[in-house]
Write a protein that holds these residues in place. Structure first.
Motif, PDB file in Angstrom:
ATOM      1  N   VAL A 283       0.870  -1.185   0.000  1.00 47.66           N
ATOM      2  CA  VAL A 283       0.000   0.000   0.000  1.00 47.66           C
ATOM      3  C   VAL A 283       0.902   1.229   0.000  1.00 47.66           C
ATOM      4  CG1 VAL A 283      -1.763   1.317   1.220  1.00 47.66           C
ATOM      5  CG2 VAL A 283      -1.839  -1.169   1.270  1.00 47.66           C
ATOM      6  N   GLY A 284       0.611   2.172  -0.867  1.00 47.70           N
ATOM      7  CA  GLY A 284       1.403   3.395  -0.933  1.00 47.70           C
ATOM      8  C   GLY A 284       0.605   4.521  -1.553  1.00 47.70           C
ATOM      9  N   HIS A 285       1.223   5.694  -1.643  1.00 45.74           N
ATOM     10  CA  HIS A 285       0.558   6.868  -2.187  1.00 45.74           C
ATOM     11  C   HIS A 285       1.360   7.430  -3.355  1.00 45.74           C
ATOM     12  CE1 HIS A 285      -1.043   6.724   1.993  1.00 45.74           C
ATOM     13  NE2 HIS A 285      -2.162   6.979   1.356  1.00 45.74           N
ATOM     14  N   ALA A 286       0.634   7.825  -4.379  1.00 41.89           N
ATOM     15  CA  ALA A 286       1.246   8.394  -5.580  1.00 41.89           C
ATOM     16  C   ALA A 286       0.695   9.794  -5.803  1.00 41.89           C
ATOM     17  CB  ALA A 286       0.949   7.510  -6.791  1.00 41.89           C
ATOM     18  N   THR A 287       1.586  10.757  -5.987  1.00 44.02           N
ATOM     19  CA  THR A 287       1.195  12.136  -6.282  1.00 44.02           C
ATOM     20  C   THR A 287       1.415  12.385  -7.763  1.00 44.02           C
ATOM     21  OG1 THR A 287       1.772  12.872  -4.056  1.00 44.02           O
ATOM     22  CG2 THR A 287       1.626  14.556  -5.766  1.00 44.02           C
ATOM     23  N   ILE A 288       0.340  12.683  -8.492  1.00 44.83           N
ATOM     24  CA  ILE A 288       0.405  12.835  -9.951  1.00 44.83           C
ATOM     25  C   ILE A 288      -0.151  14.207 -10.317  1.00 44.83           C
ATOM     26  CG2 ILE A 288      -0.120  11.745 -12.152  1.00 44.83           C
ATOM     27  CD1 ILE A 288      -0.947   9.247 -10.633  1.00 44.83           C
ATOM     28  N   VAL A 289       0.650  15.003 -11.015  1.00 45.45           N
ATOM     29  CA  VAL A 289       0.224  16.323 -11.487  1.00 45.45           C
ATOM     30  C   VAL A 289      -0.534  16.149 -12.802  1.00 45.45           C
ATOM     31  CG1 VAL A 289       1.012  18.615 -12.161  1.00 45.45           C
ATOM     32  CG2 VAL A 289       2.189  17.373 -10.338  1.00 45.45           C
ATOM     33  N   GLU A 290      -1.503  17.019 -13.033  1.00 42.79           N
ATOM     34  CA  GLU A 290      -2.267  16.973 -14.281  1.00 42.79           C
ATOM     35  C   GLU A 290      -1.326  16.976 -15.486  1.00 42.79           C
ATOM     36  OE1 GLU A 290      -6.446  19.256 -13.280  1.00 42.79           O
ATOM     37  OE2 GLU A 290      -4.641  20.464 -13.516  1.00 42.79           O
ATOM     38  N   GLY A 291      -1.556  16.023 -16.371  1.00 42.60           N
ATOM     39  CA  GLY A 291      -0.743  15.911 -17.573  1.00 42.60           C
ATOM     40  C   GLY A 291       0.450  14.997 -17.431  1.00 42.60           C
ATOM     41  N   GLN A 292       0.762  14.560 -16.222  1.00 43.02           N
ATOM     42  CA  GLN A 292       1.918  13.696 -16.000  1.00 43.02           C
ATOM     43  C   GLN A 292       1.483  12.241 -15.842  1.00 43.02           C
ATOM     44  OE1 GLN A 292       4.242  15.184 -12.705  1.00 43.02           O
ATOM     45  NE2 GLN A 292       5.158  16.807 -13.930  1.00 43.02           N
ATOM     46  N   THR A 293       2.456  11.356 -16.028  1.00 44.19           N
ATOM     47  CA  THR A 293       2.228   9.916 -15.928  1.00 44.19           C
ATOM     48  C   THR A 293       3.069   9.345 -14.802  1.00 44.19           C
ATOM     49  OG1 THR A 293       1.776   9.748 -18.309  1.00 44.19           O
ATOM     50  CG2 THR A 293       2.336   7.708 -17.154  1.00 44.19           C
ATOM     51  N   TRP A 294       2.454   8.508 -14.016  1.00 45.48           N
ATOM     52  CA  TRP A 294       3.116   7.841 -12.883  1.00 45.48           C
ATOM     53  C   TRP A 294       3.172   6.351 -13.149  1.00 45.48           C
ATOM     54  CZ3 TRP A 294       1.462   4.074  -9.501  1.00 45.48           C
ATOM     55  CH2 TRP A 294       2.216   3.887  -8.335  1.00 45.48           C
ATOM     56  N   THR A 295       4.308   5.722 -12.798  1.00 47.12           N
ATOM     57  CA  THR A 295       4.502   4.292 -13.025  1.00 47.12           C
ATOM     58  C   THR A 295       4.587   3.568 -11.693  1.00 47.12           C
ATOM     59  OG1 THR A 295       5.707   4.746 -15.074  1.00 47.12           O
ATOM     60  CG2 THR A 295       5.950   2.545 -14.128  1.00 47.12           C
ATOM     61  N   ASP A 296       3.935   2.419 -11.615  1.00 42.79           N
ATOM     62  CA  ASP A 296       3.925   1.618 -10.389  1.00 42.79           C
ATOM     63  C   ASP A 296       5.281   0.935 -10.204  1.00 42.79           C
ATOM     64  OD1 ASP A 296       3.271   0.155  -8.155  1.00 42.79           O
ATOM     65  OD2 ASP A 296       2.158  -1.385  -9.237  1.00 42.79           O
ATOM     66  N   ALA A 297       6.162   1.606  -9.505  1.00 32.11           N
ATOM     67  CA  ALA A 297       7.478   1.084  -9.145  1.00 32.11           C
ATOM     68  C   ALA A 297       7.819   1.609  -7.754  1.00 32.11           C
ATOM     69  CB  ALA A 297       8.536   1.504 -10.157  1.00 32.11           C
ATOM     70  N   ALA A 298       8.637   0.882  -7.028  1.00 33.26           N
ATOM     71  CA  ALA A 298       8.882   1.200  -5.613  1.00 33.26           C
ATOM     72  C   ALA A 298       9.422   2.606  -5.426  1.00 33.26           C
ATOM     73  CB  ALA A 298       9.839   0.169  -5.016  1.00 33.26           C
ATOM     74  N   PHE A 299      10.332   3.065  -6.284  1.00 34.81           N
ATOM     75  CA  PHE A 299      10.966   4.369  -6.089  1.00 34.81           C
ATOM     76  C   PHE A 299      10.072   5.526  -6.515  1.00 34.81           C
ATOM     77  CE2 PHE A 299      12.389   2.459 -10.085  1.00 34.81           C
ATOM     78  CZ  PHE A 299      11.948   3.401 -11.005  1.00 34.81           C
ATOM     79  N   ASN A 300       8.886   5.265  -7.065  1.00 33.34           N
ATOM     80  CA  ASN A 300       7.992   6.339  -7.491  1.00 33.34           C
ATOM     81  C   ASN A 300       6.970   6.738  -6.434  1.00 33.34           C
ATOM     82  OD1 ASN A 300       9.150   6.692 -10.001  1.00 33.34           O
ATOM     83  ND2 ASN A 300       7.811   5.216 -11.011  1.00 33.34           N
ATOM     84  N   TYR A 301       6.929   6.010  -5.333  1.00 31.50           N
ATOM     85  CA  TYR A 301       5.960   6.338  -4.290  1.00 31.50           C
ATOM     86  C   TYR A 301       6.467   7.520  -3.464  1.00 31.50           C
ATOM     87  CZ  TYR A 301       3.182   2.188  -5.288  1.00 31.50           C
ATOM     88  OH  TYR A 301       2.389   1.254  -5.883  1.00 31.50           O
ATOM     89  N   ASP A 302       5.554   8.058  -2.619  1.00 29.48           N
ATOM     90  CA  ASP A 302       5.856   9.274  -1.871  1.00 29.48           C
ATOM     91  C   ASP A 302       6.662   9.040  -0.608  1.00 29.48           C
ATOM     92  OD1 ASP A 302       4.499  10.687  -3.753  1.00 29.48           O
ATOM     93  OD2 ASP A 302       2.679  10.931  -2.588  1.00 29.48           O
TER      94      ASP A 302
END
Length: 510
Positions: free
Chosen positions: A172-191
């Motif tokens: 379980v984790g949290h992802a912060t995504i700005v409008e127009g951007q793409t986020w990828t499900d990987a460990a180092f991309n979480y907050d």
């Protein structure tokens, strides 16, 4: 079963300890604070595993023993239940000794009366067996009670296993995504607050989430009504799978991952940073978070001396100034002539993160304000362009830079975007947990609202007819059986009385 109950009590006690004391996997800072405040008990609890209850050896031992106890109890009960269902009801010798007993004098012969009784009892939901001589019937019902009890306990066991496997191998984790951007499900991309299972570091899927648009709705008082994130869901290879919408209490499922709407915020685009700055808040518990400014930081460690910029964003300047005039802070829910206050710090950066600023080895070089569409000179805190065409008050612009003079360190505020904070969770055993919960409820209902009952009917010749003896008892809910028994006797009497007269004459001729 008694052993299982004792182990359940120990499990509940351990869970209480884990709820009352801070746990290292959830908040290691609170554990450290507790140990500083209570040195003796903190050291004692640490050695006993009370700060990591669910990962301690003794909790795992209790859980393992509970599994062994449940299985050792359920296996023989299940075999006995199967034998009970497969075997025929057993005939009784002395029917008149049962708590419920009646006698009927009928004109039918014994065999005909017994055959009719078998039919009637079947209509009442009993399993029946006719004696070899054809004059007696054994009947029973309520096997569903034991079946429900076994289903309940097996489903409870399945629920425990599913929860352990799901929480132990998921994340379980949290992802912060700005409008127009793409986020990828990987460990180092979480907050930074990613929690993985104890048995796995998290088999991340590699899927992509592109935030197309974030929107929200508020009442005039500032009370939120709805938060909506429109997203594109991308396969691990980057191709579009589908478009979907994430709203409060309506998560989206994709490739084994569940996506929840968790939070939101503002992300102004500043050209010095070449991208949006994710803003947070530092509101007091008594404050309405919609009335306080959003805070963000830009750090430039490559410059000499190093530079950090603290930004305070006011997304709705109209509401902000209305609150200043009225003396009551107004909620800023929309982007309406946004502006920012900034302060420039120079010196040595002690913290490279963008969540705060340590100014112990820095000094403040300049301050100023910047509106959307403005460009400012950060070194001198003056406006170079854009202020004349803005509807913001002239005082916010501060001083205007002299023409033809530039310091080389400029910042522009061309656009204000929003970001959406999504909760990403993966638990492959959710369908198993749901199935186990449904079975637990079904088994509980079956066990509570059914009872085991046994009935025997024996017909013996008497004069020109027969004497029908009816007896039985209930193992549970005996009062209900006492109410139902007279109805069964009445139905038996009525059914046997309908045997054709010709048949009764033939029987009498024998």
């Amino acid at each position: 079963m008694r052993t299982a109950l004792v182990l359940l009590f120990l499990l509940a006690a351990a869970a209480a300890v884990g709820s009352l004391l801070p746990q290292i996997p959830n908040s290691s800072e609170r554990v450290a604070s507790y140990r500083l405040a209570h040195p003796f008990f903190g050291t004692l609890f640490l050695r006993a595993g009370f700060f990591d209850v669910y990962g301690s050896w003794w909790f795992v031992l209790i859980l393992t023993l509970l599994f062994v106890s449940l299985i050792a109890c359920l296996l023989p009960r299940s075999r006995a239940m199967i034998r009970t269902i497969r075997q025929r009801p057993i005939q009784a010798r002395e029917i008149d000794a049962f708590p419920q007993y009646r006698e009927l004098r009928v004109a039918a012969e014994p065999a005909a009366a017994a055959a009719t009784a078998r039919t009637v009892l079947r209509h009442h939901g009993y399993r029946v067996a006719l004696a070899e001589d054809g004059r007696a019937v054994a009947a029973e019902k309520g096997a569903l009670r034991e079946v429900g009890s076994l289903v309940f306990h097996w489903a409870f066991l399945m629920l425990l296993v599913a929860v352990i496997v799901g929480k132990g191998t998921g994340y379980v984790g949290h992802a912060t995504i700005v409008e127009g951007q793409t986020w990828t499900d990987a460990a180092f991309n979480y907050d930074g607050d990613l929690r993985t299972g104890r048995f796995s570091s998290g088999a991340h899927t590699g899927i992509g989430i592109k935030l197309l648009d974030y929107s929200d709705a508020f009442r005039q008082s500032g009370v939120p009504m709805d938060f909506t994130s429109k997203v594109d869901l991308l396969n691990p290879d980057g191709t579009l799978a589908r478009a979907d919408t994430v709203t409060i209490n309506h998560p989206v499922s994709f490739d084994g991952v569940r996506i929840f709407q968790f939070g939101f915020g503002w992300a102004p685009v500043v050209t010095i940073y070449h991208g949006p700055v994710v803003m947070g808040q530092d509101a007091q518990p008594a404050d309405n978070p919609l009335t306080v400014p959003w805070v963000g930081f830009v750090k430039l460690p490559t410059l000499r001396p190093q530079v950090a910029i603290k930004i305070e964003l006011y997304p709705d300047s109209v509401a902000y100034f209305a609150g200043l005039i009225a003396g009551v802070p107004q909620p800023m829910t929309q982007a309406n002539d946004p502006f920012m206050r900034y302060s420039v710090w120079k010196g040595k950066l002690l913290d490279p993160s963008l969540s705060g600023l340590d100014t112990r080895l820095m000094h403040q070089a300049a301050t100023g304000g910047i509106g959307r569409g403005w460009t400012v000179d950060l070194a001198r805190g003056c406006v170079t362009s854009g202020a004349s065409s803005s509807s913001l008050p002239r005082q916010l612009a501060g001083t205007v830079c002299p023409a033809g003079v530039a310091s080389g360190l400029a910042m522009s505020f061309p656009e204000l975007r929003q970001y959406s904070r999504l909760q990403i969770s993966r638990d492959t055993t959710v369908p198993w947990v749901l199935g186990a919960a449904i079975l637990i409820l079904a088994g509980l209902v079956a066990a509570m609202y059914s009872s085991r009952r046994k009935l025997w009917v024996r017909a013996e010749p008497k004069d020109a007819g027969s004497v029908v003896r009816i007896g039985g008892f209930a193992l549970q809910r005996k009062d209900r059986f006492e109410e139902a028994f007279p109805k069964i006797v009445e139905d038996l009497d009525a059914a046997i009385a309908k045997i054709p007269a010709e048949r009764r004459e033939e029987v009498g001729a024998r």
